[in-house]
Design a protein around this motif. Structure first.
Motif, PDB file in Angstrom:
ATOM      1  N   ILE A   1       0.829  -1.198   0.000  1.00 59.55           N
ATOM      2  CA  ILE A   1       0.000   0.000   0.000  1.00 59.55           C
ATOM      3  C   ILE A   1       0.869   1.254   0.000  1.00 59.55           C
ATOM      4  CG2 ILE A   1      -0.259   0.227   2.510  1.00 59.55           C
ATOM      5  CD1 ILE A   1      -3.011   0.710  -0.153  1.00 59.55           C
ATOM      6  N   GLU A   2       2.060   1.164   0.608  1.00 58.53           N
ATOM      7  CA  GLU A   2       2.994   2.294   0.590  1.00 58.53           C
ATOM      8  C   GLU A   2       3.529   2.512  -0.830  1.00 58.53           C
ATOM      9  OE1 GLU A   2       3.171  -0.222   2.756  1.00 58.53           O
ATOM     10  OE2 GLU A   2       2.571   0.800   4.621  1.00 58.53           O
ATOM     11  N   ASP A   3       3.850   1.407  -1.511  1.00 57.87           N
ATOM     12  CA  ASP A   3       4.282   1.510  -2.907  1.00 57.87           C
ATOM     13  C   ASP A   3       3.185   2.143  -3.755  1.00 57.87           C
ATOM     14  OD1 ASP A   3       6.687   0.172  -2.343  1.00 57.87           O
ATOM     15  OD2 ASP A   3       5.822  -1.788  -2.793  1.00 57.87           O
ATOM     16  N   ALA A   4       1.957   1.671  -3.545  1.00 53.88           N
ATOM     17  CA  ALA A   4       0.819   2.173  -4.318  1.00 53.88           C
ATOM     18  C   ALA A   4       0.652   3.674  -4.122  1.00 53.88           C
ATOM     19  CB  ALA A   4      -0.459   1.446  -3.917  1.00 53.88           C
ATOM     20  N   CYS A   5       0.797   4.127  -2.893  1.00 52.50           N
ATOM     21  CA  CYS A   5       0.670   5.549  -2.596  1.00 52.50           C
ATOM     22  C   CYS A   5       1.693   6.350  -3.396  1.00 52.50           C
ATOM     23  CB  CYS A   5       0.859   5.787  -1.097  1.00 52.50           C
ATOM     24  SG  CYS A   5       0.732   7.521  -0.595  1.00 52.50           S
ATOM     25  N   GLY A   6       2.948   5.876  -3.394  1.00 55.86           N
ATOM     26  CA  GLY A   6       3.992   6.571  -4.139  1.00 55.86           C
ATOM     27  C   GLY A   6       3.730   6.584  -5.627  1.00 55.86           C
ATOM     28  N   ILE A   7       3.255   5.465  -6.164  1.00 49.66           N
ATOM     29  CA  ILE A   7       2.981   5.364  -7.595  1.00 49.66           C
ATOM     30  C   ILE A   7       1.890   6.349  -8.010  1.00 49.66           C
ATOM     31  CG2 ILE A   7       2.002   3.863  -9.391  1.00 49.66           C
ATOM     32  CD1 ILE A   7       3.426   1.517  -7.868  1.00 49.66           C
ATOM     33  N   TYR A   8       0.786   6.338  -7.282  1.00 48.52           N
ATOM     34  CA  TYR A   8      -0.333   7.217  -7.640  1.00 48.52           C
ATOM     35  C   TYR A   8       0.006   8.685  -7.434  1.00 48.52           C
ATOM     36  CZ  TYR A   8      -3.783   3.513  -8.471  1.00 48.52           C
ATOM     37  OH  TYR A   8      -4.479   2.451  -8.987  1.00 48.52           O
ATOM     38  N   GLU A   9       0.716   9.006  -6.350  1.00 45.36           N
ATOM     39  CA  GLU A   9       1.059  10.404  -6.096  1.00 45.36           C
ATOM     40  C   GLU A   9       2.023  10.936  -7.147  1.00 45.36           C
ATOM     41  OE1 GLU A   9       2.429  10.785  -2.073  1.00 45.36           O
ATOM     42  OE2 GLU A   9       0.394  11.001  -1.290  1.00 45.36           O
ATOM     43  N   LEU A  10       2.987  10.115  -7.538  1.00 50.18           N
ATOM     44  CA  LEU A  10       3.937  10.557  -8.562  1.00 50.18           C
ATOM     45  C   LEU A  10       3.248  10.701  -9.914  1.00 50.18           C
ATOM     46  CD1 LEU A  10       6.799  11.369  -9.128  1.00 50.18           C
ATOM     47  CD2 LEU A  10       7.425   8.963  -9.373  1.00 50.18           C
ATOM     48  N   ARG A  11       2.358   9.760 -10.242  1.00 52.42           N
ATOM     49  CA  ARG A  11       1.585   9.903 -11.478  1.00 52.42           C
ATOM     50  C   ARG A  11       0.761  11.184 -11.462  1.00 52.42           C
ATOM     51  NH1 ARG A  11      -2.472   5.616 -13.493  1.00 52.42           N
ATOM     52  NH2 ARG A  11      -2.823   7.396 -14.892  1.00 52.42           N
ATOM     53  N   ALA A  12       0.104  11.450 -10.353  1.00 51.49           N
ATOM     54  CA  ALA A  12      -0.740  12.648 -10.258  1.00 51.49           C
ATOM     55  C   ALA A  12       0.089  13.911 -10.446  1.00 51.49           C
ATOM     56  CB  ALA A  12      -1.469  12.671  -8.919  1.00 51.49           C
ATOM     57  N   ALA A  13       1.270  13.939  -9.829  1.00 51.83           N
ATOM     58  CA  ALA A  13       2.128  15.123  -9.926  1.00 51.83           C
ATOM     59  C   ALA A  13       2.616  15.335 -11.358  1.00 51.83           C
ATOM     60  CB  ALA A  13       3.317  14.978  -8.975  1.00 51.83           C
ATOM     61  N   ILE A  14       3.081  14.258 -11.988  1.00 47.73           N
ATOM     62  CA  ILE A  14       3.611  14.372 -13.347  1.00 47.73           C
ATOM     63  C   ILE A  14       2.508  14.733 -14.334  1.00 47.73           C
ATOM     64  CG2 ILE A  14       4.595  13.064 -15.279  1.00 47.73           C
ATOM     65  CD1 ILE A  14       6.220  11.469 -13.222  1.00 47.73           C
ATOM     66  N   GLU A  15       1.375  14.046 -14.230  1.00 52.79           N
ATOM     67  CA  GLU A  15       0.332  14.220 -15.239  1.00 52.79           C
ATOM     68  C   GLU A  15      -0.411  15.545 -15.097  1.00 52.79           C
ATOM     69  OE1 GLU A  15      -2.018  10.823 -16.418  1.00 52.79           O
ATOM     70  OE2 GLU A  15      -0.609   9.465 -15.429  1.00 52.79           O
TER      71      GLU A  15
ATOM     72  N   THR B   1      -7.379   1.829  -1.764  1.00 53.72           N
ATOM     73  CA  THR B   1      -7.101   1.695  -0.333  1.00 53.72           C
ATOM     74  C   THR B   1      -8.302   1.161   0.416  1.00 53.72           C
ATOM     75  OG1 THR B   1      -7.694   4.036   0.025  1.00 53.72           O
ATOM     76  CG2 THR B   1      -5.359   3.527  -0.285  1.00 53.72           C
ATOM     77  N   ARG B   2      -9.500   1.364  -0.114  1.00 58.57           N
ATOM     78  CA  ARG B   2     -10.697   0.847   0.569  1.00 58.57           C
ATOM     79  C   ARG B   2     -10.809  -0.659   0.486  1.00 58.57           C
ATOM     80  NH1 ARG B   2     -13.226   5.629  -1.636  1.00 58.57           N
ATOM     81  NH2 ARG B   2     -14.032   4.443  -3.410  1.00 58.57           N
ATOM     82  N   ARG B   3     -10.103  -1.262  -0.482  1.00 58.50           N
ATOM     83  CA  ARG B   3     -10.258  -2.717  -0.661  1.00 58.50           C
ATOM     84  C   ARG B   3      -8.924  -3.413  -0.889  1.00 58.50           C
ATOM     85  NH1 ARG B   3     -10.381  -4.314  -6.109  1.00 58.50           N
ATOM     86  NH2 ARG B   3     -11.624  -6.113  -5.487  1.00 58.50           N
ATOM     87  N   TYR B   4      -7.810  -2.708  -0.707  1.00 56.43           N
ATOM     88  CA  TYR B   4      -6.488  -3.266  -1.044  1.00 56.43           C
ATOM     89  C   TYR B   4      -6.204  -4.550  -0.279  1.00 56.43           C
ATOM     90  CZ  TYR B   4      -1.615  -3.273  -2.457  1.00 56.43           C
ATOM     91  OH  TYR B   4      -0.407  -3.599  -3.006  1.00 56.43           O
ATOM     92  N   LEU B   5      -6.605  -4.605   0.977  1.00 58.20           N
ATOM     93  CA  LEU B   5      -6.277  -5.777   1.791  1.00 58.20           C
ATOM     94  C   LEU B   5      -7.417  -6.793   1.844  1.00 58.20           C
ATOM     95  CD1 LEU B   5      -4.434  -3.993   4.727  1.00 58.20           C
ATOM     96  CD2 LEU B   5      -3.444  -5.107   2.727  1.00 58.20           C
TER      97      LEU B   5
END
Length: 215
Positions: A76-90, A210-214
């Motif tokens: 979930i920490e990896d996912a957070c970084g991936i989505y946040e970086l995508r959001a920033a770049i895009e 995040t609502r259903r990741y686990l």
């Protein structure tokens, strides 16, 4: 064996193994031997090893000496970084490319949304993800330098794995509506709304995950 032939086999192995990872055929956390993959692909160990080294660099797997590989699990920490970086770049990119986007480009995006709708109705999550990434990559492609392209390609491969996990039809339909908002902002030539709509679409994907990741 000639060098060119070795390169071709390594490329084939890379593409096939990557496809198996992104599709979920090779599951996160799964251990696989180099010999087993070589046998499945009907090629020798060396091209498979070369392919796995490249995939390890792309953070899709980890090579375990004398054992094989383990398909990386995205936390979930990896996912957070991936989505946040995508959001920033895009979102940053959106502000730069808006004036470059023509009516023809808008029509391409509208056609993509129609395809996404068809794929959701058919229950094909993989095809939807392919088209979703086409939609975002198309906007990025209007002003993408090589350095950013290298970063975003790795993010998209890992985001694809997350997207498949997050492929409930309700989220896919929400994403389609968000894509319509992106195009509407572009048609109005509202730079901030265009960037905000892209950022919101990406971050909503993370919130849904995040609502259903686990689960």
């Amino acid at each position: 064996m000639k060098s060119a032939e070795k390169d071709n086999l390594s490329t084939k192995a890379y593409e096939e193994i990557k496809k198996m990872i992104l599709s979920g055929e090779l599951k996160q956390g799964q251990a696989v031997s180099i010999n087993a993959m070589a046998e499945q692909l009907e090629i020798s160990r060396t091209p498979v090893t070369n392919a796995c080294q490249k995939l390890e660099y792309e953070k899709l797997l980890t090579i375990v000496p004398k054992q094989g590989v383990i398909i990386n699990t995205i936390s979930i920490e990896d996912a957070c970084g991936i989505y946040e970086l995508r959001a920033a770049i895009e979102s940053y990119n959106a502000k730069r490319v808006m004036d470059m986007m023509t009516d023809d480009d808008i029509n391409v995006l509208k056609d993509s949304i129609k395809k996404q709708t068809t794929e959701v109705e058919a229950g094909d999550a993989h095809a939807f993800m392919d088209e979703d990434h086409f939609f975002h990559r198309y906007i990025l492609s209007k002003n993408m330098n090589h350095e950013l392209l290298s970063v975003i390609n790795q993010l998209y491969d890992r985001a694809y794995m997350l997207g498949i996990k997050n492929s409930l039809s309700v989220r896919l339909n929400e994403s389609i509506e968000e894509h319509k908002h992106i195009v509407a902002a572009l048609e109005k030539r509202d730079r901030q709304a265009f960037a905000d709509a892209i950022e919101e679409n990406i971050l909503n994907g993370f919130r849904s995950l995040t609502r259903r990741y686990l689960v």
